[in-house]
Design a protein around this motif. Structure first.
Motif, PDB file in Angstrom:
ATOM      1  N   ASP A 131       0.826  -1.206   0.000  1.00  0.00           N
ATOM      2  CA  ASP A 131       0.000   0.000   0.000  1.00  0.00           C
ATOM      3  C   ASP A 131       0.860   1.255   0.000  1.00  0.00           C
ATOM      4  OD1 ASP A 131      -2.109  -1.690   0.034  1.00  0.00           O
ATOM      5  OD2 ASP A 131      -2.879  -1.119   1.996  1.00  0.00           O
ATOM      6  N   VAL A 132       1.914   1.259   0.823  1.00  0.00           N
ATOM      7  CA  VAL A 132       2.802   2.419   0.877  1.00  0.00           C
ATOM      8  C   VAL A 132       3.482   2.625  -0.478  1.00  0.00           C
ATOM      9  CG1 VAL A 132       4.904   3.345   1.916  1.00  0.00           C
ATOM     10  CG2 VAL A 132       3.179   2.276   3.366  1.00  0.00           C
ATOM     11  N   GLY A 133       3.924   1.536  -1.101  1.00  0.00           N
ATOM     12  CA  GLY A 133       4.553   1.651  -2.410  1.00  0.00           C
ATOM     13  C   GLY A 133       3.611   2.229  -3.442  1.00  0.00           C
ATOM     14  N   PRO A 162       8.299  -2.497  -3.402  1.00  0.00           N
ATOM     15  CA  PRO A 162       7.316  -3.538  -3.059  1.00  0.00           C
ATOM     16  C   PRO A 162       6.969  -4.444  -4.239  1.00  0.00           C
ATOM     17  CG  PRO A 162       6.622  -1.396  -2.222  1.00  0.00           C
ATOM     18  CD  PRO A 162       7.771  -1.146  -3.142  1.00  0.00           C
ATOM     19  N   VAL A 163       6.995  -3.905  -5.461  1.00  0.00           N
ATOM     20  CA  VAL A 163       6.708  -4.729  -6.635  1.00  0.00           C
ATOM     21  C   VAL A 163       7.794  -5.789  -6.806  1.00  0.00           C
ATOM     22  CG1 VAL A 163       6.217  -4.687  -9.096  1.00  0.00           C
ATOM     23  CG2 VAL A 163       5.577  -2.741  -7.673  1.00  0.00           C
ATOM     24  N   LEU A 164       9.048  -5.397  -6.571  1.00  0.00           N
ATOM     25  CA  LEU A 164      10.144  -6.370  -6.618  1.00  0.00           C
ATOM     26  C   LEU A 164       9.975  -7.426  -5.539  1.00  0.00           C
ATOM     27  CD1 LEU A 164      12.931  -7.398  -7.501  1.00  0.00           C
ATOM     28  CD2 LEU A 164      13.956  -5.659  -6.009  1.00  0.00           C
ATOM     29  N   ALA A 165       9.602  -6.990  -4.335  1.00  0.00           N
ATOM     30  CA  ALA A 165       9.390  -7.943  -3.247  1.00  0.00           C
ATOM     31  C   ALA A 165       8.261  -8.919  -3.583  1.00  0.00           C
ATOM     32  CB  ALA A 165       9.077  -7.191  -1.953  1.00  0.00           C
ATOM     33  N   ALA A 166       7.194  -8.411  -4.200  1.00  0.00           N
ATOM     34  CA  ALA A 166       6.075  -9.282  -4.573  1.00  0.00           C
ATOM     35  C   ALA A 166       6.502 -10.292  -5.634  1.00  0.00           C
ATOM     36  CB  ALA A 166       4.912  -8.438  -5.080  1.00  0.00           C
ATOM     37  N   ALA A 167       7.305  -9.856  -6.611  1.00  0.00           N
ATOM     38  CA  ALA A 167       7.766 -10.780  -7.646  1.00  0.00           C
ATOM     39  C   ALA A 167       8.652 -11.880  -7.046  1.00  0.00           C
ATOM     40  CB  ALA A 167       8.516 -10.011  -8.724  1.00  0.00           C
ATOM     41  N   LEU A 168       9.537 -11.483  -6.144  1.00  0.00           N
ATOM     42  CA  LEU A 168      10.387 -12.477  -5.486  1.00  0.00           C
ATOM     43  C   LEU A 168       9.562 -13.439  -4.637  1.00  0.00           C
ATOM     44  CD1 LEU A 168      13.347 -10.166  -4.370  1.00  0.00           C
ATOM     45  CD2 LEU A 168      13.361 -11.853  -6.221  1.00  0.00           C
ATOM     46  N   LEU A 169       8.540 -12.903  -3.952  1.00  0.00           N
ATOM     47  CA  LEU A 169       7.693 -13.760  -3.122  1.00  0.00           C
ATOM     48  C   LEU A 169       6.905 -14.747  -3.977  1.00  0.00           C
ATOM     49  CD1 LEU A 169       6.546 -14.445  -0.348  1.00  0.00           C
ATOM     50  CD2 LEU A 169       4.823 -12.656  -0.691  1.00  0.00           C
ATOM     51  N   GLU A 170       6.343 -14.283  -5.092  1.00  0.00           N
ATOM     52  CA  GLU A 170       5.600 -15.183  -5.977  1.00  0.00           C
ATOM     53  C   GLU A 170       6.508 -16.292  -6.505  1.00  0.00           C
ATOM     54  OE1 GLU A 170       2.519 -15.405  -6.719  1.00  0.00           O
ATOM     55  OE2 GLU A 170       1.673 -13.553  -5.918  1.00  0.00           O
ATOM     56  N   GLY A 187       1.346 -18.166 -14.444  1.00  0.00           N
ATOM     57  CA  GLY A 187       0.849 -16.880 -14.927  1.00  0.00           C
ATOM     58  C   GLY A 187       1.059 -15.765 -13.915  1.00  0.00           C
ATOM     59  N   TRP A 188       0.805 -16.062 -12.643  1.00  0.00           N
ATOM     60  CA  TRP A 188       1.025 -15.058 -11.595  1.00  0.00           C
ATOM     61  C   TRP A 188       2.489 -14.650 -11.522  1.00  0.00           C
ATOM     62  CZ3 TRP A 188      -1.930 -11.839  -9.287  1.00  0.00           C
ATOM     63  CH2 TRP A 188      -3.272 -12.122  -9.042  1.00  0.00           C
ATOM     64  N   VAL A 189       3.396 -15.623 -11.590  1.00  0.00           N
ATOM     65  CA  VAL A 189       4.823 -15.318 -11.462  1.00  0.00           C
ATOM     66  C   VAL A 189       5.304 -14.476 -12.642  1.00  0.00           C
ATOM     67  CG1 VAL A 189       7.131 -16.329 -11.441  1.00  0.00           C
ATOM     68  CG2 VAL A 189       5.316 -17.345 -10.059  1.00  0.00           C
ATOM     69  N   VAL A 190       4.991 -14.921 -13.864  1.00  0.00           N
ATOM     70  CA  VAL A 190       5.418 -14.168 -15.041  1.00  0.00           C
ATOM     71  C   VAL A 190       4.799 -12.779 -15.040  1.00  0.00           C
ATOM     72  CG1 VAL A 190       5.428 -14.119 -17.562  1.00  0.00           C
ATOM     73  CG2 VAL A 190       5.780 -16.285 -16.360  1.00  0.00           C
ATOM     74  N   SER A 191       3.531 -12.700 -14.665  1.00  0.00           N
ATOM     75  CA  SER A 191       2.858 -11.403 -14.620  1.00  0.00           C
ATOM     76  C   SER A 191       3.507 -10.491 -13.590  1.00  0.00           C
ATOM     77  CB  SER A 191       1.375 -11.598 -14.303  1.00  0.00           C
ATOM     78  OG  SER A 191       0.700 -10.363 -14.290  1.00  0.00           O
ATOM     79  N   ALA A 192       3.886 -11.043 -12.434  1.00  0.00           N
ATOM     80  CA  ALA A 192       4.527 -10.224 -11.393  1.00  0.00           C
ATOM     81  C   ALA A 192       5.845  -9.629 -11.889  1.00  0.00           C
ATOM     82  CB  ALA A 192       4.761 -11.069 -10.142  1.00  0.00           C
ATOM     83  N   LEU A 196       6.769  -5.657 -12.720  1.00  0.00           N
ATOM     84  CA  LEU A 196       7.997  -5.022 -12.249  1.00  0.00           C
ATOM     85  C   LEU A 196       8.770  -4.416 -13.413  1.00  0.00           C
ATOM     86  CD1 LEU A 196      10.155  -4.442 -10.070  1.00  0.00           C
ATOM     87  CD2 LEU A 196      11.080  -6.731 -10.524  1.00  0.00           C
ATOM     88  N   ALA A 197       8.873  -5.142 -14.536  1.00  0.00           N
ATOM     89  CA  ALA A 197       9.603  -4.630 -15.695  1.00  0.00           C
ATOM     90  C   ALA A 197       8.969  -3.346 -16.220  1.00  0.00           C
ATOM     91  CB  ALA A 197       9.653  -5.694 -16.796  1.00  0.00           C
ATOM     92  N   VAL A 198       7.632  -3.295 -16.243  1.00  0.00           N
ATOM     93  CA  VAL A 198       6.951  -2.081 -16.704  1.00  0.00           C
ATOM     94  C   VAL A 198       7.263  -0.910 -15.780  1.00  0.00           C
ATOM     95  CG1 VAL A 198       4.697  -1.016 -17.046  1.00  0.00           C
ATOM     96  CG2 VAL A 198       5.121  -3.313 -17.914  1.00  0.00           C
ATOM     97  N   ASP A 199       7.227  -1.144 -14.477  1.00  0.00           N
ATOM     98  CA  ASP A 199       7.516  -0.064 -13.529  1.00  0.00           C
ATOM     99  C   ASP A 199       8.971   0.395 -13.628  1.00  0.00           C
ATOM    100  OD1 ASP A 199       4.940  -0.093 -12.692  1.00  0.00           O
ATOM    101  OD2 ASP A 199       5.304  -1.094 -10.781  1.00  0.00           O
ATOM    102  N   VAL A 200       9.880  -0.543 -13.859  1.00  0.00           N
ATOM    103  CA  VAL A 200      11.284  -0.161 -14.040  1.00  0.00           C
ATOM    104  C   VAL A 200      11.435   0.682 -15.309  1.00  0.00           C
ATOM    105  CG1 VAL A 200      13.590  -1.057 -14.545  1.00  0.00           C
ATOM    106  CG2 VAL A 200      12.215  -2.106 -12.746  1.00  0.00           C
ATOM    107  N   CYS A 201      10.716   0.312 -16.362  1.00  0.00           N
ATOM    108  CA  CYS A 201      10.747   1.121 -17.589  1.00  0.00           C
ATOM    109  C   CYS A 201      10.241   2.535 -17.318  1.00  0.00           C
ATOM    110  CB  CYS A 201       9.906   0.457 -18.680  1.00  0.00           C
ATOM    111  SG  CYS A 201      10.631  -1.042 -19.376  1.00  0.00           S
TER     112      CYS A 201
END
Length: 351
Positions: A131-133, A162-170, A187-192, A196-201
């Protein structure tokens, strides 16, 4: 040609070819002179084992980005490309900010109704961090509107943590679970990771708002667009409507692409040809990223066994969103690329 010179020339290949044709030799000579120590033995050793420093590499990467995402004094093609990147990045920051407001309203609503509190007395730390992110995109938009792109870049970078943390957690949950062959899990893992890649872009794309580039100017239609993007959140308060409008969490992205396309079609007639080209390519980029961040999860979800048990509105809602966004992105990409081909070729005047 010494090994060191070869390494510098390979590094400079990141720069546009027309720029290298005019200034490449001068840059190579400057780099080679900077490593000489007036010591024949040290210079001979450096020519064999020497490498460009990290500072030089970062400066070349930044120069390559700035040249291709040019501002007012750049060649027309690069000026258009830079404008398209700024269009897309500004739209995504706006979408993230609207989503953050929706998230806050939704959290307050569900907390007030006690829906979450009945199931879990405390939110998990991951939920709070997420939420904070998300909320950090609000100061990102404010900094961008105030023409402080570097400040916006810092906030956007923090929002991706947090998006990176979520991708690592998935990824970790998939490796530990027994659903290694589950389409939904994959699908969840690839999507996560794609989210993250979109946000980094976006974080990197904020560099396109450099001093020579026009800044983001808040306009009345932009503010009205942000208000319209809040419409899906009204489904939270309308009994029976939430499943139809919120069947997929990416609806704000698709709605944002549709609103942007409508704004360009309605108000782009008075723009210059280059401004319309920037807008067309920017909308095409936005549609591409919206599809990229959602498609793996959708494919995994719809390809699993038992798809027929899914509610019809869920499948219809997602399919319609994907089809509309694909159509908009394709049409605007074709229009933008046609206009780009009419622009003069990139050239740089020799110094």
């Amino acid at each position: 040609m010494t090994p060191l010179e070869q390494r510098y020339r390979r590094l400079l290949q990141l720069l546009p070819s027309p720029y290298l044709e005019v200034r490449g030799e001068e840059m190579v000579d400057t780099f080679l002179l900077s490593v000489r120590k007036d010591d024949p033995e040290a210079d001979a050793l450096a020519e064999v084992v020497g490498h460009p420093s990290w500072g030089e590499r970062l400066s070349i990467v930044r120069l390559a980005f700035d040249l291709r995402c040019g501002g007012r004094h750049a060649p027309p093609r690069y000026e258009v490309l830079g404008g398209a990147v700024r269009w897309c990045v500004a739209a995504i920051v706006l979408i993230h900010a609207v989503s953050a407001v929706q998230l806050l309203i939704g959290d307050v609503w569900w907390w007030h109704t006690g829906f979450w509190m009945g199931d879990s007395p405390q939110w998990s730390a991951m939920s709070w961090v997420s939420d904070v992110g998300a909320v950090l995109w609000l100061p990102t938009l404010m900094a961008l509107a105030m023409r402080r792109p570097r400040v916006a870049q810092v906030f956007a970078g923090l929002a991706t943590v947090p998006v990176l943390a979520a991708a690592l957690l998935e990824t970790r949950l998939l490796s530990l679970g027994s659903a290694s062959m589950d389409w939904v899990a994959w699908g969840w893992v690839v999507s996560a990771w794609l989210i993250l890649a979109v946000d980094v872009c976006v974080v990197l794309g904020l560099a396109a708002f450099h001093p020579e580039a026009p800044g983001l100017r808040p306009r009345p239609w932009l503010i009205r667009g942000a208000v319209v993007l809040m419409v899906p959140n009204a489904a939270l308060f309308i009994p029976g409507m939430a499943p139809w409008l919120l069947a997929d969490g990416s609806i704000v992205w698709h709605l944002g692409a549709a609103l942007g396309a409508g704004a360009v079609l309605l108000m782009g007639r008075g723009w210059t040809s280059e401004q319309r080209t920037q807008a067309h390519l920017g909308i095409a980029l936005l549609c591409t990223l919206a599809l990229a961040r959602q498609a793996p999860y959708v494919v995994g979800f719809l390809a699993q066994d038992g798809t027929s048990t899914l509610p019809a509105f869920f499948v219809v809602s997602i399919v319609v969103q994907l089809m509309v966004t694909t159509a908009i992105g394709t049409a605007f990409a074709i229009a933008g690329l046609r206009q780009v081909r009419r622009l003069p070729r990139v050239t740089y005047a020799p110094i």
